[in-house]
Motif scaffolding. Sequence first.
Motif, PDB file in Angstrom:
ATOM      1  N   PRO A   1      -5.964   1.502  12.791  1.00 20.63           N
ATOM      2  CA  PRO A   1      -5.745   1.019  14.164  1.00 20.63           C
ATOM      3  C   PRO A   1      -4.942  -0.271  14.171  1.00 20.63           C
ATOM      4  N   TRP A   2      -3.994  -0.377  15.103  1.00 20.32           N
ATOM      5  CA  TRP A   2      -3.110  -1.551  15.127  1.00 20.32           C
ATOM      6  C   TRP A   2      -3.861  -2.835  15.467  1.00 20.32           C
ATOM      7  N   THR A   3      -5.086  -2.717  15.977  1.00 17.90           N
ATOM      8  CA  THR A   3      -5.883  -3.906  16.294  1.00 17.90           C
ATOM      9  C   THR A   3      -6.641  -4.454  15.092  1.00 17.90           C
ATOM     10  N   THR A   4      -6.512  -3.805  13.935  1.00 15.14           N
ATOM     11  CA  THR A   4      -7.174  -4.305  12.722  1.00 15.14           C
ATOM     12  C   THR A   4      -6.558  -5.645  12.313  1.00 15.14           C
ATOM     13  N   PRO A   5      -7.351  -6.665  12.020  1.00 12.23           N
ATOM     14  CA  PRO A   5      -6.804  -7.985  11.686  1.00 12.23           C
ATOM     15  C   PRO A   5      -5.885  -7.942  10.459  1.00 12.23           C
ATOM     16  N   PRO A   6      -4.923  -8.880  10.389  1.00 14.67           N
ATOM     17  CA  PRO A   6      -4.034  -8.965   9.226  1.00 14.67           C
ATOM     18  C   PRO A   6      -4.824  -9.118   7.928  1.00 14.67           C
ATOM     19  N   LEU A   7      -4.212  -8.779   6.832  1.00 16.36           N
ATOM     20  CA  LEU A   7      -4.783  -8.734   5.484  1.00 16.36           C
ATOM     21  C   LEU A   7      -5.679  -7.515   5.331  1.00 16.36           C
ATOM     22  N   LEU A   8      -6.684  -7.364   6.189  1.00 19.58           N
ATOM     23  CA  LEU A   8      -7.537  -6.182   6.117  1.00 19.58           C
ATOM     24  C   LEU A   8      -6.725  -4.924   6.439  1.00 19.58           C
ATOM     25  N   SER A   9      -5.843  -5.021   7.422  1.00 17.17           N
ATOM     26  CA  SER A   9      -5.030  -3.857   7.794  1.00 17.17           C
ATOM     27  C   SER A   9      -4.112  -3.442   6.652  1.00 17.17           C
ATOM     28  N   GLY A  10      -3.514  -4.428   5.981  1.00 14.26           N
ATOM     29  CA  GLY A  10      -2.637  -4.115   4.851  1.00 14.26           C
ATOM     30  C   GLY A  10      -3.392  -3.498   3.691  1.00 14.26           C
TER      31      GLY A  10
ATOM     32  N   ALA B   1      -4.438  12.546  20.072  1.00 11.37           N
ATOM     33  CA  ALA B   1      -4.704  12.866  18.665  1.00 11.37           C
ATOM     34  C   ALA B   1      -5.226  11.670  17.872  1.00 11.37           C
ATOM     35  N   LEU B   2      -5.039  10.460  18.396  1.00 12.29           N
ATOM     36  CA  LEU B   2      -5.315   9.253  17.610  1.00 12.29           C
ATOM     37  C   LEU B   2      -6.751   9.151  17.098  1.00 12.29           C
ATOM     38  N   PRO B   3      -7.794   9.403  17.910  1.00  8.03           N
ATOM     39  CA  PRO B   3      -9.167   9.295  17.362  1.00  8.03           C
ATOM     40  C   PRO B   3      -9.414  10.226  16.182  1.00  8.03           C
ATOM     41  N   LEU B   4      -8.849  11.439  16.242  1.00  7.40           N
ATOM     42  CA  LEU B   4      -9.019  12.391  15.140  1.00  7.40           C
ATOM     43  C   LEU B   4      -8.266  11.926  13.903  1.00  7.40           C
ATOM     44  N   ILE B   5      -7.069  11.369  14.125  1.00  7.40           N
ATOM     45  CA  ILE B   5      -6.259  10.872  13.010  1.00  7.40           C
ATOM     46  C   ILE B   5      -6.967   9.713  12.316  1.00  7.40           C
ATOM     47  N   ILE B   6      -7.534   8.808  13.114  1.00  5.02           N
ATOM     48  CA  ILE B   6      -8.243   7.659  12.536  1.00  5.02           C
ATOM     49  C   ILE B   6      -9.475   8.111  11.765  1.00  5.02           C
ATOM     50  N   PHE B   7     -10.198   9.101  12.313  1.00  2.53           N
ATOM     51  CA  PHE B   7     -11.360   9.643  11.606  1.00  2.53           C
ATOM     52  C   PHE B   7     -10.954  10.139  10.219  1.00  2.53           C
ATOM     53  N   GLY B   8      -9.890  10.948  10.160  1.00  7.83           N
ATOM     54  CA  GLY B   8      -9.431  11.454   8.869  1.00  7.83           C
ATOM     55  C   GLY B   8      -8.992  10.344   7.938  1.00  7.83           C
TER      56      GLY B   8
ATOM     57  N   THR C   1      -8.072  17.139  10.057  1.00  6.30           N
ATOM     58  CA  THR C   1      -7.557  16.192  11.071  1.00  6.30           C
ATOM     59  C   THR C   1      -6.127  15.779  10.747  1.00  6.30           C
ATOM     60  N   LEU C   2      -5.945  14.986   9.702  1.00  4.33           N
ATOM     61  CA  LEU C   2      -4.609  14.483   9.362  1.00  4.33           C
ATOM     62  C   LEU C   2      -3.639  15.605   8.998  1.00  4.33           C
ATOM     63  N   SER C   3      -4.105  16.573   8.224  1.00  5.07           N
ATOM     64  CA  SER C   3      -3.209  17.615   7.733  1.00  5.07           C
ATOM     65  C   SER C   3      -2.724  18.547   8.830  1.00  5.07           C
ATOM     66  N   ILE C   4      -3.467  18.627   9.937  1.00  4.04           N
ATOM     67  CA  ILE C   4      -3.070  19.505  11.036  1.00  4.04           C
ATOM     68  C   ILE C   4      -2.919  18.708  12.336  1.00  4.04           C
TER      69      ILE C   4
ATOM     70  N   ILE D   1       9.296   3.135   5.020  1.00  6.56           N
ATOM     71  CA  ILE D   1       9.167   3.122   6.475  1.00  6.56           C
ATOM     72  C   ILE D   1       8.266   4.274   6.907  1.00  6.56           C
ATOM     73  N   THR D   2       7.150   3.941   7.523  1.00  9.12           N
ATOM     74  CA  THR D   2       6.217   4.925   8.069  1.00  9.12           C
ATOM     75  C   THR D   2       5.620   4.328   9.338  1.00  9.12           C
ATOM     76  N   LYS D   3       4.748   5.068   9.965  1.00  8.31           N
ATOM     77  CA  LYS D   3       4.048   4.539  11.144  1.00  8.31           C
ATOM     78  C   LYS D   3       3.278   3.286  10.791  1.00  8.31           C
ATOM     79  N   GLN D   4       2.636   3.265   9.619  1.00  8.66           N
ATOM     80  CA  GLN D   4       1.835   2.109   9.242  1.00  8.66           C
ATOM     81  C   GLN D   4       2.670   0.926   8.790  1.00  8.66           C
ATOM     82  N   PHE D   5       3.900   1.167   8.348  1.00 13.11           N
ATOM     83  CA  PHE D   5       4.795   0.048   8.060  1.00 13.11           C
ATOM     84  C   PHE D   5       4.989  -0.766   9.331  1.00 13.11           C
ATOM     85  N   ILE D   6       5.174  -0.084  10.458  1.00 15.85           N
ATOM     86  CA  ILE D   6       5.365  -0.757  11.736  1.00 15.85           C
ATOM     87  C   ILE D   6       4.060  -1.369  12.231  1.00 15.85           C
TER      88      ILE D   6
END
Length: 424
Positions: A382-391, A44-51, A86-89, A284-289
């Motif tokens: 994506p977890w590979t996004t560099p710090p600062l930009l990811s936040g 599901a990840l590519p679709l989630i990232i697209f959304g 994508t995200l909603s479903i 706390i969410t997936k993106q917090f981690i």
Amino acid sequence: MTKEERTLENSKFMQVLENFLLPIADKLNNNRYLSALRDGFMVALPLIIFGSIFVVIANFPFLDRLLSEDAYAAYQNALGPASASTLSIMGLFVIIGIGYKLTEHYKGEAIYGGVVAIAAFIILTPQVLEGVAGVIPASSLGAEGMFLGIFTAFISAELYRFFVQKDLMIKMPAGVPAAVSKSFSALIPIALTLSVFLFVRIVMSFTPFDTVQNFIYTIIQEPLTQLGSGLPATIIAVLLIQIFWFFGLHGQIIVNSVFDPIWYALNEQNLSAFQNGTELPNIITKQFIDSFLVGMGGSGMTLAVVILIILIGRSRQLKELGKLGGPPGVFNVNEPIIFGLPIIMNPLVLIPWLVAPVVITVITYISMSIGLVPKPAGIIVPWTTPPLLSGFLATGNAWARCRVTSGKLSNSNGNMVAILKDFG
């Protein structure tokens, strides 16, 4: 205590940890259900990232000030279907992935494992919205139906496998095309599997819960989500990640297999609130981690170690390791440091390896609680996004929206009390 005695004590301590934790980690790592769950989310990840990308574009900072109210609303409406589909479903994609991967594990026709999982889930899903029959609420296909979808995918794949192994299939003559033959072979196993779920739906309609989804959400998902949204449970998850990595096991994959359904459900709640312009309910969410812990140089935040090695390291070997680990560390890939320093099975770094991520977790949680920094907006980065930009991306470009006013700060004591209660 002499050096030899300390070495002996360290050796005994490591032996105890190894004997206790390694068997548990090995079972978790090789468990077929957790593997299917993990791989299902990866499907599901590519679709989630697209959304998520289009959520960011639709809520670009200051755009609401540059455009008129009608133009801004039209702009958001034009981009809205990207996230709605994508995200909603996202639950639908995860269910297909789990059914597919689990059936593939059993060497069966994986595509039928995926479609029978989604059909079974829809059978159990409420199909009435505001009194109108034949309409499935979008919330049931997203985070709200996630746990039901996971259980359904597991059970449907097992039932399908059971009926196939019992040879309850229609066998076509040799001259029939392979696609037709496979379709008829799957007919009876799929029909029997879906009949079981239809029977369950009928039985559940006579209970106070009315539907299986209401039952799962009330009895299992809601309590687990409340537990997983707290700081103590997050600290335990972070510690487990670090401990597994210390023994050379991919802690992130092992722990995420268990916690991802909870974190994604919390993520979906924040995304819905963000899109509606209301207060974000969860810290706390997936993106917090992913963005504020793993996204700081990898598990253990080793990017700081790389920087210090380059700046003040004296060992030529460490200097070379810093050059090697620096570029991937920027993208949160830190295996060169974990294996090269080494961190794995090195008792000298065990305490900072365990304590540093916990300290960062607590500081980040408190900072978001008192409004010093914005909460994650539910946007998957994506977890590979560099710090600062990811936040910046994970908070939905919310730095412009996050203004620490005197009123906000005056409430920080109350927020701190809430945090302390959370530990209780």
